[in-house]
Design a protein around this motif. Structure first.
Motif, mmCIF file in Angstrom:
data_model
loop_
_atom_site.group_PDB
_atom_site.id
_atom_site.type_symbol
_atom_site.label_atom_id
_atom_site.label_comp_id
_atom_site.label_asym_id
_atom_site.label_seq_id
_atom_site.Cartn_x
_atom_site.Cartn_y
_atom_site.Cartn_z
ATOM 1 N N ALA A 188 20.446 -20.587 26.480
ATOM 2 C CA ALA A 188 19.069 -20.123 26.669
ATOM 3 C C ALA A 188 18.961 -19.056 27.750
ATOM 4 O O ALA A 188 17.933 -18.385 27.866
ATOM 5 N N VAL A 189 20.025 -18.881 28.538
ATOM 6 C CA VAL A 189 19.974 -17.983 29.692
ATOM 7 C C VAL A 189 19.853 -16.502 29.320
ATOM 8 O O VAL A 189 19.047 -15.778 29.922
ATOM 9 N N PRO A 190 20.628 -15.971 28.350
ATOM 10 C CA PRO A 190 20.611 -14.518 28.117
ATOM 11 C C PRO A 190 19.234 -13.937 27.830
ATOM 12 O O PRO A 190 18.891 -12.869 28.353
ATOM 13 N N ALA A 191 18.439 -14.603 26.995
ATOM 14 C CA ALA A 191 17.121 -14.064 26.656
ATOM 15 C C ALA A 191 16.217 -13.962 27.875
ATOM 16 O O ALA A 191 15.321 -13.110 27.921
ATOM 17 N N LEU A 192 16.449 -14.809 28.888
ATOM 18 C CA LEU A 192 15.625 -14.790 30.095
ATOM 19 C C LEU A 192 16.130 -13.766 31.111
ATOM 20 O O LEU A 192 15.363 -12.953 31.623
ATOM 21 N N LEU A 193 17.421 -13.802 31.392
ATOM 22 C CA LEU A 193 17.968 -12.956 32.446
ATOM 23 C C LEU A 193 18.125 -11.498 32.017
ATOM 24 O O LEU A 193 18.099 -10.598 32.865
ATOM 25 N N LEU A 194 18.291 -11.263 30.729
ATOM 26 C CA LEU A 194 18.552 -9.902 30.256
ATOM 27 C C LEU A 194 17.332 -9.261 29.603
ATOM 28 O O LEU A 194 17.469 -8.296 28.854
ATOM 29 N N VAL A 195 16.141 -9.784 29.883
ATOM 30 C CA VAL A 195 14.959 -9.302 29.172
ATOM 31 C C VAL A 195 14.745 -7.798 29.377
ATOM 32 O O VAL A 195 14.410 -7.071 28.429
ATOM 33 N N ARG A 196 14.961 -7.291 30.590
ATOM 34 C CA ARG A 196 14.764 -5.855 30.829
ATOM 35 C C ARG A 196 15.826 -5.026 30.112
ATOM 36 O O ARG A 196 15.523 -3.982 29.529
ATOM 37 N N VAL A 197 17.066 -5.499 30.186
ATOM 38 C CA VAL A 197 18.152 -4.769 29.526
ATOM 39 C C VAL A 197 17.933 -4.751 28.018
ATOM 40 O O VAL A 197 18.078 -3.712 27.362
ATOM 41 N N ILE A 198 17.565 -5.907 27.456
ATOM 42 C CA ILE A 198 17.332 -5.994 26.013
ATOM 43 C C ILE A 198 16.212 -5.051 25.599
ATOM 44 O O ILE A 198 16.334 -4.292 24.629
ATOM 45 N N GLY A 199 15.109 -5.073 26.344
ATOM 46 C CA GLY A 199 13.987 -4.201 26.007
ATOM 47 C C GLY A 199 14.346 -2.732 26.076
ATOM 48 O O GLY A 199 13.972 -1.947 25.201
ATOM 49 N N ARG A 200 15.092 -2.349 27.116
ATOM 50 C CA ARG A 200 15.477 -0.943 27.262
ATOM 51 C C ARG A 200 16.413 -0.508 26.136
ATOM 52 O O ARG A 200 16.268 0.585 25.579
ATOM 53 N N ALA A 235 25.061 -16.361 22.203
ATOM 54 C CA ALA A 235 23.647 -16.414 22.583
ATOM 55 C C ALA A 235 23.144 -15.050 23.038
ATOM 56 O O ALA A 235 22.001 -14.668 22.762
ATOM 57 N N THR A 236 23.995 -14.292 23.731
ATOM 58 C CA THR A 236 23.615 -12.946 24.166
ATOM 59 C C THR A 236 23.405 -12.028 22.964
ATOM 60 O O THR A 236 22.425 -11.272 22.902
ATOM 61 N N CYS A 237 24.312 -12.105 22.007
ATOM 62 C CA CYS A 237 24.164 -11.295 20.789
ATOM 63 C C CYS A 237 22.881 -11.659 20.047
ATOM 64 O O CYS A 237 22.159 -10.784 19.557
ATOM 65 N N GLN A 238 22.580 -12.954 19.969
ATOM 66 C CA GLN A 238 21.369 -13.388 19.283
ATOM 67 C C GLN A 238 20.123 -12.945 20.042
ATOM 68 O O GLN A 238 19.086 -12.648 19.438
ATOM 69 N N ALA A 239 20.215 -12.883 21.381
ATOM 70 C CA ALA A 239 19.080 -12.435 22.194
ATOM 71 C C ALA A 239 18.752 -10.972 21.932
ATOM 72 O O ALA A 239 17.602 -10.549 22.101
ATOM 73 N N PHE A 240 19.742 -10.180 21.533
ATOM 74 C CA PHE A 240 19.491 -8.796 21.135
ATOM 75 C C PHE A 240 19.035 -8.722 19.681
ATOM 76 O O PHE A 240 18.153 -7.934 19.330
ATOM 77 N N PHE A 241 19.638 -9.538 18.818
ATOM 78 C CA PHE A 241 19.393 -9.443 17.379
ATOM 79 C C PHE A 241 17.961 -9.837 17.015
ATOM 80 O O PHE A 241 17.283 -9.118 16.267
ATOM 81 N N ALA A 247 11.573 -13.912 25.586
ATOM 82 C CA ALA A 247 11.865 -14.544 26.873
ATOM 83 C C ALA A 247 10.795 -15.561 27.247
ATOM 84 O O ALA A 247 11.103 -16.631 27.790
ATOM 85 N N SER A 248 9.532 -15.240 26.958
ATOM 86 C CA SER A 248 8.454 -16.177 27.291
ATOM 87 C C SER A 248 8.573 -17.462 26.484
ATOM 88 O O SER A 248 8.289 -18.556 26.984
ATOM 89 N N ILE A 249 9.018 -17.343 25.237
ATOM 90 C CA ILE A 249 9.213 -18.530 24.407
ATOM 91 C C ILE A 249 10.388 -19.351 24.919
ATOM 92 O O ILE A 249 10.307 -20.580 25.041
ATOM 93 N N CYS A 250 11.500 -18.669 25.240
ATOM 94 C CA CYS A 250 12.682 -19.377 25.745
ATOM 95 C C CYS A 250 12.392 -20.062 27.074
ATOM 96 O O CYS A 250 12.885 -21.164 27.336
#
Length: 409
Positions: A65-77, A124-130, A360-363
């Motif tokens: 569950a961590v990647p979607a929370l910690l990488l939210v800015r990177v994912i969005g960019r 999980a990181t890949c899924q957080a981007f996908f 991220a808000s859901i996670c």
């Protein structure tokens, strides 16, 4: 005479090759991730000592569950600057390679515990981007009239993939064992990557992207303030998730303590909830909203809360099953209507970051909700937990009634 369907009347998956390919990729990607998580959890429980099983399983679930929370800015960019097809294709290739490494170790009979956690984090990181990229890319695959229908497909598929992936993962473990289950998972990522490689995405106009990129505010607070009519809806969406997510925690307690049911009873109840979610997601595109979308979504969320109150008031198995189907139906419709509204009002150049924040808000809501309701479950009855959920969701519905639909920026 036999009526002939016009191209516009044919099912979306049959008349839009590119969306169909991406949809197949979604099924394989999200279902594959769920299979991997179930397989790895089961394997961990058999590998670690009995007194460490709870910690090992809990650490793995927190890790994914961590990647979607910690990488939210990177994912969005990344989602706002890199083509959607490229992001999803790379995510599938990396996840498939990581799982293939574990599959190779499993086949030779030597899988240390630490690579399992590393690969779980990578997947999980890949899924957080996908996942948010898939939502953001919907208008790049279908025409405007089909956007809401496509969102319904994606939403229903995510529910089915999560549920069926868990069931199929358990079945694979029982038939082909851990090495076979992980190998099949790696193959699912490879097929998904091939589907994405064959699909064609329409790009947004370059000038609009450049303008948005130059004017994009810095920081989460500034970003949300730039969407004045959207962020209150996002907040309500996150709060509603905090009251809806514990259903998967309350349901087993209610089935065992109140209904005195078996594992088969629990499976039946969960199936009713997932069936309702599927029906709601599929039917949402066919429900025309004459007034404000927020008012209609408020009614759906309040209806969801009302349905959850029924098992708390009437502890009868058939009532609980019916209430869960109706609750899932309301939630499925509300999810599709919300996402379709966000697709219309969030500018193209900011959709990537917005849907990353939504994810991220859901996670973030899951651990908080499970912790709070888990503690409450030790103090009050499962029936009271249903009522707390229902009242909380009704309050969110009342808050939404007062809000207007945001306008496109």
């Amino acid at each position: 005479m036999t009526a002939t369907l016009t191209p516009a009347q044919r099912p979306l998956l049959l008349r839009n090759r590119d969306f169909a390919l991406v949809w197949i990729g979604q099924v394989l990607s999200q279902g594959g991730s769920r299979i991997y998580q179930i397989g790895l959890l089961w394997w961990l429980l058999g590998e670690v000592s009995p007194d460490l099983r709870g910690i090992a399983a809990g650490a793995f679930l927190v890790l994914v569950a961590v990647p979607a929370l910690l990488l939210v800015r990177v994912i969005g960019r990344v989602l706002d600057t890199v083509p959607s097809r490229t992001v999803m294709l790379r995510a599938e290739i990396v996840a498939g390679f990581a799982v293939a490494v574990v599959a190779g170790l499993a086949w030779i009979g030597h899988v240390p515990v630490w690579p399992v956690y590393v690969v779980g984090l990578v997947v999980a990181t890949c899924q957080a981007f996908f996942d948010p990229c898939l939502t953001k890319a919907t208008p790049e695959l279908v025409a405007e009239p089909d956007v809401e229908r496509a969102i319904g497909f994606e939403s229903s598929t995510q529910s089915v993939a999560n549920f069926a992936g868990a069931a199929f993962g358990a079945l694979l473990l029982a038939t082909v064992g851990f090495p076979g289950a992980v190998a099949i998972n790696a193959a699912s990522y490879a097929i998904s990557a091939l589907c994405l490689a064959a699909a064609k995405f329409r790009s947004s106009p370059a000038p609009k992207k450049s303008a948005d990129a130059e004017n994009r505010p810095e920081g989460l607070r500034q970003f949300l303030r730039a969407l004045p009519g959207v962020w209150p809806l996002l907040a309500c969406f996150a709060v509603a998730n905090c009251f809806s997510a514990p259903t998967l925690l309350v349901l087993p307690l209610y089935t065992q303590v109140v209904l005195h049911g078996s594992a088969e009873t629990l499976a039946l109840m969960e199936s009713g909830l997932w069936l309702g979610l599927l029906l709601g997601a599929v039917c949402a595109a066919y429900i025309k909203v004459p007034g404000r979308t927020t008012r209609f979504a408020a009614a759906c969320i309040a209806g969801f809360g009302g349905c959850l109150c029924l098992p708390g008031l009437v502890p009868v198995e058939v009532v609980c099953l019916t209430a869960l189907v109706l609750a899932g139906l309301c939630l499925g419709v509300a999810n599709v209507k919300f996402v379709a509204l966000f697709q219309r009002v969030v500018p193209d150049g900011r959709k990537g970051r917005f849907f990353a924040i939504l994810q991220a808000s859901i996670c973030a809501g899951f651990p908080l909700a499970f912790l709070a309701f888990g503690a409450l479950g030790d103090a009050v009855s499962p029936q009271t937990l249903w009522l707390i959920q229902g009242v909380g969701l009704a309050a969110v519905g009342l808050a939404l009634v007062t809000m207007r639909d945001p306008r496109p920026s």
